[in-house]
Structure formats: structure tokens, C-alpha cells
Design a protein around this motif. Structure first.
Motif, PDB file in Angstrom:
ATOM      1  N   GLY A 175      16.282  79.900  42.980  1.00  0.00           N
ATOM      2  CA  GLY A 175      17.117  78.772  43.362  1.00  0.00           C
ATOM      3  C   GLY A 175      18.007  78.338  42.221  1.00  0.00           C
ATOM      4  O   GLY A 175      17.847  78.766  41.082  1.00  0.00           O
ATOM      5  N   GLN A 177      20.393  74.984  40.300  1.00  0.00           N
ATOM      6  CA  GLN A 177      20.479  73.540  40.057  1.00  0.00           C
ATOM      7  C   GLN A 177      21.943  73.127  40.082  1.00  0.00           C
ATOM      8  O   GLN A 177      22.786  73.754  39.433  1.00  0.00           O
ATOM      9  CB  GLN A 177      19.856  73.177  38.713  1.00  0.00           C
ATOM     10  N   TYR A 198      20.336  68.284  41.599  1.00  0.00           N
ATOM     11  CA  TYR A 198      19.291  68.765  42.502  1.00  0.00           C
ATOM     12  C   TYR A 198      18.936  70.194  42.121  1.00  0.00           C
ATOM     13  O   TYR A 198      19.803  71.064  42.046  1.00  0.00           O
ATOM     14  CB  TYR A 198      19.753  68.721  43.959  1.00  0.00           C
ATOM     15  N   GLU A 200      16.905  73.391  43.255  1.00  0.00           N
ATOM     16  CA  GLU A 200      16.299  73.985  44.443  1.00  0.00           C
ATOM     17  C   GLU A 200      14.915  74.553  44.149  1.00  0.00           C
ATOM     18  O   GLU A 200      14.640  74.995  43.033  1.00  0.00           O
ATOM     19  CB  GLU A 200      17.176  75.120  44.982  1.00  0.00           C
ATOM     20  N   ASN A 202      12.356  77.564  45.639  1.00  0.00           N
ATOM     21  CA  ASN A 202      12.301  78.742  46.482  1.00  0.00           C
ATOM     22  C   ASN A 202      11.014  78.712  47.314  1.00  0.00           C
ATOM     23  O   ASN A 202       9.920  78.995  46.818  1.00  0.00           O
ATOM     24  CB  ASN A 202      12.344  80.018  45.625  1.00  0.00           C
ATOM     25  N   GLY A 214      12.257  70.427  46.181  1.00  0.00           N
ATOM     26  CA  GLY A 214      13.262  70.462  45.133  1.00  0.00           C
ATOM     27  C   GLY A 214      13.202  69.210  44.268  1.00  0.00           C
ATOM     28  O   GLY A 214      12.808  68.135  44.717  1.00  0.00           O
TER      29      GLY A 214
END
Length: 329
Positions: A175, A177, A198, A200, A202, A214
Motif C-alpha cells: 500500500g 501513503q 492516510y 493504506e 494491504n 489504514g
């Protein structure tokens, strides 16, 4: 893969732009930064004393031309993963920067924008990191791209996309950011800033999706400078710390300094870190320091200072004396 593609595009674009004007002046300079200290505890921490090399940066930056700059910095510091007498080396920056008018683009292993402004206003990184850096709300560098734009003399924005794991763990595939910051100066001496990001998570890595979410960071900062006085305050909120659902951390930091004659200044700072429902009570604390700083020249600063850490879990005060030194070129 998405981050890698973006970095390659930025890099190739910079090469093309630099080739348009090979006659432009090029410049390079070394980067050397050393933070060290002597510290001694009192009372229940009386046995904690000694000298420490807290940080060392060694690097080089070079201006190619056409407002393009490349920079690489190695970071040598302490690590909790090895014995205290050892130091671990990391590549902290390996980046390219391009400026065009009020636009600034960066790509590679870059400095993050999450708490850069607060750290600059605090101005004493060699004594203590800014709040979000000190208490692990985010990393000071990561692999990604950023864009900054100055809309006018009193407002500018910054947007950043990162791997989200920091410069000590350059993974991919977990993921990304995303971060957005807005800084404004409604008056000459007043600075306001808000930032949100934010990171993320996975979901494919675990079947317990309800326990992992998250991570969201929200920060607000206000700073005021007038003649020899500066005072800043910030509030920081991290939701789902380490991707753990409803494990939130919050805190405030207030700091001030007053410039005196003959290169002296006095300063003070207060931090308060806490967690919702006391889930991280072991690390919840209040942290205060005050002292004097003397600038020997533009490269060297020294500071005798006192610090008091109050741990929430055992209600015990930990007092320290520090003598810090900074060397920067």
C-alpha cells in the motif's frame, strides 16, 4: 511499481531539461551533520550517564542546472536492534529536485513533509526531534514523490505520495501513503499549517480485516515570531497506530525561544503524549526541557539543558542534565 514508474519519469524529465542549457553554472557541496551529547540522570535514573553520538549525516548535493538538484545523504545513528555501542547506517536521501517558478517537484528517497515545518520552527533538532518524529507518528524520509506549490506570498500547499514504511524499510507492495498539507501566513509574523495523511493497509496480508485498518495522521500547527521571540504549538493525532484498529495516539507540543545578545538564546519545550483508553500507557508521558544555546559560529552550536520525563504508567519523574553539541556544514 507505481512509485518506481513515477520516479523514473521525474528522473528522465530532469535529464531532458538539463540538456537544454548545458552552459548554466553547476555547483556542488558536501553535507556533514553531527549531533552528540553528554547526559546524566538524577535520582532514580542516577546510573544513566555518558557520552553519545546521537546522529551523523554525510552526503553531497549537486546543482545540475536549470534549477535541478540531486542529493544523496547517508545516516548513521543508534538502533534498538543492536547493542548501544554500535551504529547502523542507512541511505536517508537519494533524490532529485526540480524547481520552476513557484513549483517544486521531488522524487526518489525524499524528505517527507509531515513535520518538516514544525521541525524547522522548533530549530533545535540536535536537542530533540519534533513531536511526530520523536514519538513515531511518521518518518522523516521515504521513497516517493512530492509536489509543492506557492499560490501566493501567504499560502502554499504540498502533496506527497510515499511507500509509507520510512527510509529504513524500503518495501513495496504494502500500500501507499498519501499526504496533503496547507500552510498559510495571514499576517507577517504568524504561520498556520494543517496536514493530513492516510497510510493504506494491504488487507491481503491477514484474514483478520476487522483488526487492521489504514493509519490516519492529522496535525495542526501555529507559530508566531516577533523580534527575538518565537513560540509554536502543535496538536497531533494518529488513528489506528501501526494499522491496529482503534489504537489511537494523540499529543501536544509547545516550544519557545528568545534570542539574546552575543549569540545566546534561551528556550523551553513541553510535550504531552497519550493514548485512547490507555492502550499504550507504557509509552504515554509528559516531557519538558529548558536550557541555553550558544552559537559559536555558523557551524557549531552547544546547549546545556535540563529535562524531566514523567511516565504515566508508574507516575515516576526522570530528571536529566544534557550538554548537546551540533556541527553542520
Amino acid at each position: 511499481m507505481r512509485i518506481t514508474t513515477l520516479i523514473i519519469l521525474v528522473f528522465l524529465s530532469s535529464i531532458y531539461l538539463s540538456a537544454q542549457n548545458i552552459e548554466e553554472e553547476t555547483k556542488g557541496n558536501a553535507i556533514i551533520t553531527i549531533f552528540s551529547d553528554f547526559h546524566a540522570g538524577f535520582g532514580n535514573v542516577n546510573k544513566e550517564r555518558g557520552f553519545s553520538l546521537e546522529r551523523a549525516y554525510i552526503g553531497y548535493q549537486y546543482k545540475i542546472g536549470n534549477n535541478i538538484k540531486i542529493k544523496a545523504i547517508a545516516d548513521f545513528g543508534q538502533s534498538k536492534d543492536v547493542k548501544d555501542m554500535h551504529r547502523i547506517g542507512f541511505i536517508k536521501n537519494a533524490m532529485i529536485e526540480w524547481r520552476y517558478g513557484k513549483l517544486c517537484l521531488k522524487g526518489g528517497l525524499i524528505g517527507t513533509t509531515q513535520f518538516k515545518h514544525q521541525e524547522s520552527f522548533w530549530g533545535k533538532r540536535y536537542l530533540m526531534k519534533s513531536f511526530q518524529d520523536e514519538y513515531k507518528f511518521g518518518s522523516s524520509a521515504d521513497l516517493g514523490v512530492s509536489c509543492e506549490y506557492e499560490w501566493s506570498n501567504f499560502i502554499y500547499t504540498d502533496f506527497i505520495v510515499l511507500n509509507g514504511e520510512g527510509y529504513k524499510n524500503l518495501q513495496i507492495g504494502k500500500g501507499l501513503q498519501y499526504g496533503l498539507g496547507i500552510t498559510t501566513k495571514p499576517f507577517k509574523n504568524l504561520t498556520l499549517r494543517v496536514y493530513a495523511s492516510y497510510n493504506e493497509y494491504n488487507k491481503s496480508e491477514t484474514n483478520e480485516e476487522n483488526d487492521y485498518k489504514g493509519t490516519t495522521n492529522i496535525a495542526g500547527f501555529i507559530g508566531y515570531e516577533y523580534n527575538q521571540l518565537s513560540i509554536g504549538a502543535e496538536y497531533n493525532y494518529m488513528k489506528n497506530t501501526d494499522f491496529l484498529y482503534n489504537k489511537n495516539k494523540m499529543g501536544i507540543s509547545v516550544y519557545t525561544s528568545i534570542e539574546l545578545k552575543h549569540n545566546f538564546n534561551i528556550f523551553a519545550r513541553y510535550d504531552y503524549l497519550y493514548s485512547n483508553n490507555d492502550w499504550d500507557l507504557e509509552n504515554d508521558l509528559m516531557n519538558g526541557l529548558c536550557g541555553v544555546e550558544y552559537k559559536i559560529n555558523k557551524y557549531i552550536r552547544i546547549s546545556p539543558n535540563f529535562r524531566v520525563i514523567y511516565k504515566m504508567n508508574n507516575k515516576i519523574v526522570h530528571p536529566y542534565f544534557y550538554l548537546n553539541m551540533s556541527f553542520m556544514i
